[in-house]
Design a protein around this motif. Structure first.
Motif, PDB file in Angstrom:
ATOM      1  N   ASN A  18      -6.627 -11.789   6.839  1.00 56.47           N
ATOM      2  CA  ASN A  18      -8.042 -11.710   6.473  1.00 56.47           C
ATOM      3  C   ASN A  18      -8.770 -12.772   7.292  1.00 56.47           C
ATOM      4  OD1 ASN A  18      -7.590  -9.685   4.471  1.00 56.47           O
ATOM      5  ND2 ASN A  18      -6.807 -11.269   3.127  1.00 56.47           N
ATOM      6  N   GLY A  38      -4.921  -1.054  14.833  1.00 57.49           N
ATOM      7  CA  GLY A  38      -4.848  -2.227  13.977  1.00 57.49           C
ATOM      8  C   GLY A  38      -3.957  -3.341  14.476  1.00 57.49           C
ATOM      9  N   GLU A  47       0.865  -1.180   0.000  1.00 56.91           N
ATOM     10  CA  GLU A  47       0.000   0.000   0.000  1.00 56.91           C
ATOM     11  C   GLU A  47       0.893   1.218   0.000  1.00 56.91           C
ATOM     12  OE1 GLU A  47      -2.358  -0.666   3.487  1.00 56.91           O
ATOM     13  OE2 GLU A  47      -3.621  -2.154   2.496  1.00 56.91           O
ATOM     14  N   LYS A  95      -1.044  -9.204   5.852  1.00 57.02           N
ATOM     15  CA  LYS A  95      -2.385  -8.798   6.275  1.00 57.02           C
ATOM     16  C   LYS A  95      -3.172 -10.069   6.577  1.00 57.02           C
ATOM     17  CE  LYS A  95      -6.510  -6.394   4.773  1.00 57.02           C
ATOM     18  NZ  LYS A  95      -7.189  -5.694   3.699  1.00 57.02           N
TER      19      LYS A  95
END
Length: 107
Positions: free
Chosen positions: A91, A102, A82, A89
Motif C-alpha cells: 500500500n 500489477g 483473496e 500487498k
C-alpha cells in the motif's frame, strides 16, 4: 519517513521466521524493471548493513536501502487473502500509475 507492516503481514512474517529458525524481519526495496519502470523487492533479512535504514513495526524490523526509500516512503506492507490466493500487498501512497499486470509501478 517510515515503512510499516500491517498486523496480518507481521503475523505471516513472524511465522515464517519462526519456521526458518532465524531472521530479524524483512528487507524492502525497488528495482528497475517491468512495463511501468519499477518493481518491489522483498526478502527475509537476517541482518542489516551499515547503510540500511531500519524501521520497527509490529515488533519486527523493516530494512530499506537509502536509494529505495524515496519510492516507498509511507508504504504499508500488508498480507492479504483473496479467494484461494494469498500474498503480500504494497500500500504505497507514492504510486502514480501501475501496469496492467500489477507487477510494476511509477512514482
Amino acid at each position: 519517513m517510515a515503512v510499516t507492516l500491517s498486523e496480518a503481514a507481521a503475523r505471516h512474517i513472524s511465522k515464517f521466521i519462526s519456521k526458518r529458525g532465524k531472521g530479524i524481519g524483512v528487507r524492502l526495496g525497488v528495482k528497475t524493471t517491468g512495463c511501468s519502470g519499477m518493481a518491489y523487492k522483498l526478502e527475509y533479512a537476517d541482518e542489516s548493513g551499515a547503510e540500511d535504514l531500519v524501521f520497527e513495526s509490529q515488533g519486527l524490523k523493516v530494512i530499506v536501502d537509502p536509494k529505495s526509500l524515496p519510492y516507498i516512503d509511507g508504504t504499508e506492507l500488508d498480507f492479504v487473502r483473496e479467494g484461494l490466493n494469498e500474498g503480500f500487498k504494497f500500500n504505497n501512497p507514492n504510486v502514480a500509475n501501475e501496469c496492467g499486470c500489477g507487477e510494476s509501478f511509477t512514482v
